[in-house]
Design an enzyme around this catalytic site. Structure first.
Site, PDB file in Angstrom:
ATOM      1  N   LEU A 199       0.847  -1.199   0.000  1.00  0.00           N
ATOM      2  CA  LEU A 199       0.000   0.000   0.000  1.00  0.00           C
ATOM      3  C   LEU A 199       0.877   1.242   0.000  1.00  0.00           C
ATOM      4  CD1 LEU A 199      -2.591  -1.125   2.713  1.00  0.00           C
ATOM      5  CD2 LEU A 199      -2.920  -1.112   0.243  1.00  0.00           C
ATOM      6  N   ASP A 229      -7.818   7.374  10.026  1.00  0.00           N
ATOM      7  CA  ASP A 229      -7.248   7.423   8.679  1.00  0.00           C
ATOM      8  C   ASP A 229      -6.688   6.043   8.356  1.00  0.00           C
ATOM      9  OD1 ASP A 229      -7.793  10.152   8.349  1.00  0.00           O
ATOM     10  OD2 ASP A 229      -5.970  10.692   9.433  1.00  0.00           O
ATOM     11  N   LEU A 230      -7.317   5.340   7.463  1.00  0.00           N
ATOM     12  CA  LEU A 230      -7.009   3.945   7.196  1.00  0.00           C
ATOM     13  C   LEU A 230      -5.532   3.728   6.873  1.00  0.00           C
ATOM     14  CD1 LEU A 230      -8.121   1.072   6.870  1.00  0.00           C
ATOM     15  CD2 LEU A 230      -8.558   1.614   4.459  1.00  0.00           C
ATOM     16  N   ASP A 231      -4.887   2.838   7.645  1.00  0.00           N
ATOM     17  CA  ASP A 231      -3.488   2.442   7.443  1.00  0.00           C
ATOM     18  C   ASP A 231      -2.524   3.625   7.449  1.00  0.00           C
ATOM     19  OD1 ASP A 231      -4.157  -0.259   7.266  1.00  0.00           O
ATOM     20  OD2 ASP A 231      -4.500  -0.153   5.105  1.00  0.00           O
ATOM     21  N   ALA A 232      -2.889   4.700   8.131  1.00  0.00           N
ATOM     22  CA  ALA A 232      -2.055   5.903   8.135  1.00  0.00           C
ATOM     23  C   ALA A 232      -1.701   6.371   9.537  1.00  0.00           C
ATOM     24  CB  ALA A 232      -2.757   7.029   7.376  1.00  0.00           C
TER      25      ALA A 232
END
Length: 286
Positions: A199, A229-232
């Site tokens: 990603l 915040d998705l995957d952040a």
């Protein structure tokens, strides 16, 4: 860790005299420092430290240490960015899973081998295929099915099951559901996720197939705190393993799982040892 210690961590605006202030406070109380780490971030002007003190060197317990250190924290403008932990308190962990079991197997194996001294209170899965291995380790498994539509009720059940243990860490061990913002907030600084390094380059289905077609030379993994915040969220640990032109898609998957396991294990250990300090969306790992 056999020797009982108190761990002090905090961040505050940088200035002269911080180390002297903390050292003097501990010395005046008879505190024996056995590990100390410091870092100043020149971009933010923020100071970070982690101190380990022998518990038997102080004439009072951890609650009194917290009470006394609060004055020091206030004088340094640390505000709420400080903690005093007792290593004698065994860390509680709840693990969330779906179908892939490699990260769960690794954590359970480390616990069984006394390599990771944690109390895994429960494993919760939106599928039940990892129930047997969990129960074989003497750990309760809870199956919470997730419907295709509204998942609010399922997440409410997961939250109830997790919160009754008040865990120090909620580990998303390849849990393939996106936590709603209210859970991200409730478990802020405790929910830990692991995902592969593809990603955002290879978004969507079959990322390993996409990476193989692209001819990637590295497979990696990121362990981070969960945020809305998705995957952040703030990154705790990352690592990579090399692949080459001879590797097949199954080879990439196997290597990817290997690096996910070790990266998650490191990140979880550092979190539970109070070695990770979060400032904004960045971390300092001592």
């Amino acid at each position: 860790m056999s020797e009982r210690r108190y761990v002090i961590t905090f961040g505050c605006p940088d200035r002269t005299g911080i180390v002297a202030r903390v050292s003097s406070f501990l010395a005046d109380a008879g505190g024996w420092i056995v590990e100390a780490a410091y870092h100043t971030d020149p971009d933010t002007g923020w100071f970070f430290t982690r101190q380990e003190v022998r518990a038997d060197s102080l004439p009072f317990g951890v609650d009194e240490l917290r009470s006394r250190f609060a004055e020091v924290a206030t004088s340094l403008s640390a505000e709420s960015n400080w903690r005093v932990e007792d290593t004698s308190e065994r860390r509680r962990v709840v693990i969330l899973v779906s179908k892939e079991g490699h990260c769960l197997y690794d954590i359970l194996g480390r616990v069984a081998a006394d390599e990771l001294d944690v109390d895994v209170r429960a494993v919760i899965g939106n599928h039940d295929n990892l129930a047997d291995i969990t129960r074989a380790h003497g750990i309760p498994f809870h199956h919470v099915p997730f419907p295709a539509g509204d998942k609010a009720e399922a997440f409410a059940e997961v939250r109830k099951l997790v919160d009754e243990h008040d865990p120090h860490a909620v580990v998303l061990a390849r849990f393939m559901q996106i936590l709603p913002p209210e859970l991200c907030q409730a478990w802020s600084g405790r929910a830990i996720n692991i995902h592969h390094s593809f990603l955002p380059s290879f978004i969507g289905a079959r990322p390993y197939h996409q990476a193989h077609r692209r001819g990637v030379k590295l497979v990696g993994a990121t362990c981070h705190y969960v945020t809305a915040d998705l995957d952040a969220g703030p990154i705790i640990e990352q690592d990579v393993i090399r692949v080459d032109h001879g590797d097949t898609v199954p080879d990439l998957v196997r290597k990817g799982r290997d690096i996910e396991k070790i990266t998650l294990a490191r990140g979880l250990r550092w979190h539970l040892e109070s070695r990770v300090l979060v400032h904004g969306n960045r971390t300092v790992v001592f």
